[in-house]
Each structure stands twice: as C-alpha cells, then as structure tokens.
Design a protein around this motif. Structure first.
Motif, PDB file in Angstrom:
ATOM      1  N   LYS A 247       0.809  -1.215   0.000  1.00 26.68           N
ATOM      2  CA  LYS A 247       0.000   0.000   0.000  1.00 26.68           C
ATOM      3  C   LYS A 247       0.843   1.266   0.000  1.00 26.68           C
TER       4      LYS A 247
ATOM      5  N   THR B 271      -5.483  -9.834  -5.904  1.00 29.44           N
ATOM      6  CA  THR B 271      -5.750  -9.309  -4.559  1.00 29.44           C
ATOM      7  C   THR B 271      -5.268  -7.860  -4.475  1.00 29.44           C
ATOM      8  N   PRO B 272      -5.910  -7.046  -3.642  1.00 29.18           N
ATOM      9  CA  PRO B 272      -5.602  -5.613  -3.606  1.00 29.18           C
ATOM     10  C   PRO B 272      -4.267  -5.311  -2.928  1.00 29.18           C
ATOM     11  N   ASP B 273      -3.762  -4.105  -3.194  1.00 26.98           N
ATOM     12  CA  ASP B 273      -2.489  -3.683  -2.624  1.00 26.98           C
ATOM     13  C   ASP B 273      -2.533  -3.604  -1.108  1.00 26.98           C
TER      14      ASP B 273
END
Length: 456
Positions: A155, A239-241
């Motif tokens: 992120k 999959t998201p950061d």
C-alpha cells in the motif's frame, strides 16, 4: 591487549567525546558488543556509545585520523552482524532514541537507536503509520538504509520509499542533510546502500493515516504444504495492494511441523474479511488467528520466533513466480531441517513497491513478486555447521527457480563480492562505486556489505 598507541587514541577520544566510552574492563562492555545474532562474538577495542550527533562526529574524526577499523551499531539486528568489529572502534547509536511526530504534515523524525516498535507506537498515537519491518525489535536504521521490506509495502511502498531526508555524518566528519533537494546523489545512494556512505543521526519519514489492520496467521499441518502452496499462488492473483502476505514453513512451539500464511490487510476490516475469506476457508486451517488489531500488534505477531541471542544464518533470493518445483523443494527442505526453530519464508511483493521507478534510488528490486528467505536458527555452537550447511544446500537447490538478485538486508557476512553486486545490479553498483569515491574515498565505512570506491 591495549598497547600504548591504542591507549593514546582512547585518551584523545575521551577528551572530545560527550558520550560513554566502554572498554573491555567496563561492566557494560560485553552487553554492548552482543547483538541479535548470537553467532556474532567480536571484541572491539572500544565502544563509543553516542548520545548526540556531536559524539558521532568526534568518533568518526578520530577513526579517520587514526586509521581505525570502524563499525556502526543501530538496532544491532542484522543477520550479518556487521555492526560489531574485531579490534576496532564500534560506534554505538543504540541510546539515541529521539522521536518527533508532526501529525499535521504527516511526517516523523527519529534517531538511529529507535526500534520499529518504538517508532510505530509514536505514530499510532496519531492514527498514523509508515512501512516498517516484520519484527518489532528490529532497528529502524539498518532496515531503512538497506531498503526496508514490511507489511505495508503493498500500500505504501518500502521503508526507503517513505524516507524524506536524512541528517548524517560523512567520512570527513561533516554533518550534512541528504534529500531530493540537498545532495540528491547521496540521497539516491542512502536509500538501499546507505551503510557505505555515512552514519545517519536522524531519519525523516512520510506517514500515512492507518487506524488498524486485519491480520494474523493461518496455520495448517505440514502435510498440506504443497497443496496450500498452489492454492496460495492462485489466491493472490488480483488481490488488492492493501493485502500483504507471507508463506511460511515452520514448526509450532511443541515442535509440530506446520505451514502457515501470515496476512496483513491495511484497509477497512469488512473489505479485508471479504478478500481473505477464500484463504481462510481453505483446508480448513487448524488455527485461524486473523482478527482486527492495531498495526503495532501486527508488527509483533512473529517476534517470538526470532528472539535475540539465538544463532542465525540466512540465504535468500528474489523470486518471480511460485513454480510447483520450488514449492516441492522448499517443503522437502523444511522436512529435513536440523533445528525445529528454522524457517522458510516467501514474502509477497506487489503494489506500491512496483510503482516506484527502479532508477529512483539504489534499492533495486521493483520487478520481483516474492522474496525467499531460508532462515537457519538454532541454539548451540556445536550445531553451527549442520544448520549452516542445511541452509546452503537448500538454497543451492532452489537456484533454478529464483532470480540472481538478493536483498542486501538478508545477506550474511560471508557473501562473496558478486552477491553484493547482485543486490544492486551492474549499472547501479558502478554508480554506487563512483559515489563511494566521492563521499568516502578511503573506504572508512567498510564494515558492511561493502562497495569499494571506484578508484580503489
């Protein structure tokens, strides 16, 4: 033995030094020379425990004038143990603990003796965080200067991606600031190869709002390891950061062979629950320890697995893809490790770490998707050779499935020069060597994964 020449320079240092000078006969000396890796048993002639930047300047100038072998200790957590030298002067920064948070500017400054648990706690008081390591008792200095991989790098990027500037003492004993605006060439080098260029006395970081994380371990029996390896690889696609994971082969406290996934989701908990649901349902696990927690708590999840004083030896590489063949080799290696304390980890790399141009700084690893660490950990010196050989043999068997690149912070002290070059790549190594000739032409700062000056 302290000869007359040594006695002379010790006397001169004492005259201009405001910190604490520890000699072998002092009670605190032996505790100060001991660091996280219990294999390291070196005896400096003196330990200069600094209390401020002026103390660092005094120690550096004396080392340069006297031609002393020099080492620098921050948190003392590196596996290579290069913060302690033999028969030289050790500059100890461990008591320099100042932290200042500017919540309005979203910035934090900290001195080099600060540990990540301390920095994280100071930032968390304001609902803020920055990327740190995966063990809370790691020092900020070494991790930052070598690049800095951690649970928030998907992120927010690596630690060095969030470094705004440093105050540092050069080989000349000069106090300078390095940033994108001031000495940008030096700042470029400090982010990834910093130990070669000076002693940082203050780090200045960017902070980010973070109220908490959804984090924990999913534990499975080792018999399910290859199946979990394949499922884990497929699960990560898309999959998201906000999610950073680690695949881990380890033993439980009772010695039982296990395989685990560490997950840290730095976003809304309800969204994290949705993202992690397939991974949590696989198996099912024998233990699901994932829950909402503070970021500081997540940083301590595996502290107990890497305590100070054990004996450690690491081998590592970056990995582009999780091939079935690599999975089989790692599982087989875990099943024959001589110490139940040893671990094998695959750290996921994605998101923000990939978005920074690799030319932006000395830290080079922007394309890999994983970092593999084979961590031998044991208790007795009698078992040194068996455990080191296990790590070397397993590492050699993985080479068909990994890249040549290596993370500087995970290299051991016995790495050959080509491995240091592999940490930066040919072009960056040449640039670093030229900068070394500019900022440290006599290679005063050589007790590290050394990059010699170009003219040497």
């Amino acid at each position: 033995m302290v000869n007359s020449k040594t006695s002379d320079w010790i006397s001169r240092l004492q005259q201009g030094f405001g910190g604490v000078l520890l000699l072998p006969h002092h009670e605190e000396y032996h505790g100060a020379r001991r660091i996280w890796n219990g294999m390291i048993d070196r005896t400096p002639v003196a330990i200069a425990r600094c209390g401020c930047t002026a103390d660092v300047v005094a120690a550096v100038k004396l080392a340069r004038t006297e031609g002393l072998h020099l080492s620098v200790r921050g948190g003392g957590h590196s596996v290579a143990g290069l913060s302690v030298c033999q028969d030289g002067l050790m500059i100890d920064l461990s008591t320099m603990k100042g932290i200042e948070v500017d919540p309005e500017a979203l910035e934090l400054s900290a001195e080099p003796g600060v540990l990540w648990a301390e920095l994280d706690a100071a930032a968390e008081l304001h609902g803020l965080a920055t990327t740190g390591g995966q063990i809370s008792h790691t020092g900020i200095a070494g991790l930052t200067l070598g690049g800095g991989m951690g649970y928030l790098m998907g992120k927010f990027g690596t630690v060095c991606d969030n470094l705004l500037s440093v105050e540092m003492v050069t080989a000349e004993g000069e106090i300078v600031t390095a940033s994108e605006r001031e000495r940008p060439d030096l700042f470029w080098a400090m982010r990834g190869a910093g130990a070669n260029f000076g002693i940082v006395t203050r780090f200045h970081y960017r902070l980010h709002p973070l109220e908490g994380v959804l984090a924990g371990l999913l534990l499975h029996p080792r018999s399910r390891a290859e199946e979990l390896f394949r499922f884990y690889r497929d699960f990560l696609v898309g999959t998201p950061d906000e999610l950073t994971t680690t695949f881990l082969l380890l033993n439980g406290p009772d010695g039982s062979p296990l395989v685990a996934v560490i997950a840290v989701y730095a976003g809304p908990p309800e969204e994290g629950e949705r993202v992690l649901k397939p991974l949590r349902e696989f198996g099912p696990p024998i233990a699901d320890l994932i829950q909402p927690m503070s970021y500081t708590a997540s940083q301590k999840m595996v502290d107990a697995a890497a305590p100070a004083g054990k004996r450690y030896y690491w081998k590592s590489n970056f990995v582009d893809s999780l091939d079935d063949g690599l999975g089989r080799i790692l599982v087989a290696g875990a099943n024959v490790k001589p110490s139940r304390l040893s671990m094998i980890l695959l750290f996921e790399m994605k998101g923000a770490i990939h978005h920074v141009p690799r030319e932006a700084m000395a830290f080079d690893h922007r394309d890999a998707n994983f970092e593999m660490s084979i961590i031998a950990e044991w208790d007795s010196p009698a078992d040194d050779e068996a455990n080191m050989q296990w790590a070397r043999t397993l590492w050699e068997s993985t080479q068909a499935f990994v890249s040549n690149a290596v993370y500087a912070n995970h290299m051991t002290a016995d790495e050959p020069e080509e491995r240091v070059r592999a940490a930066y790549g040919t072009a960056k190594y040449a640039r670093l060597s030229a900068l070394k000739a500019k900022y440290d032409p006599t290679n005063l700062f050589c007790h590290n994964h050394n990059i010699p000056p170009a003219h040497a």
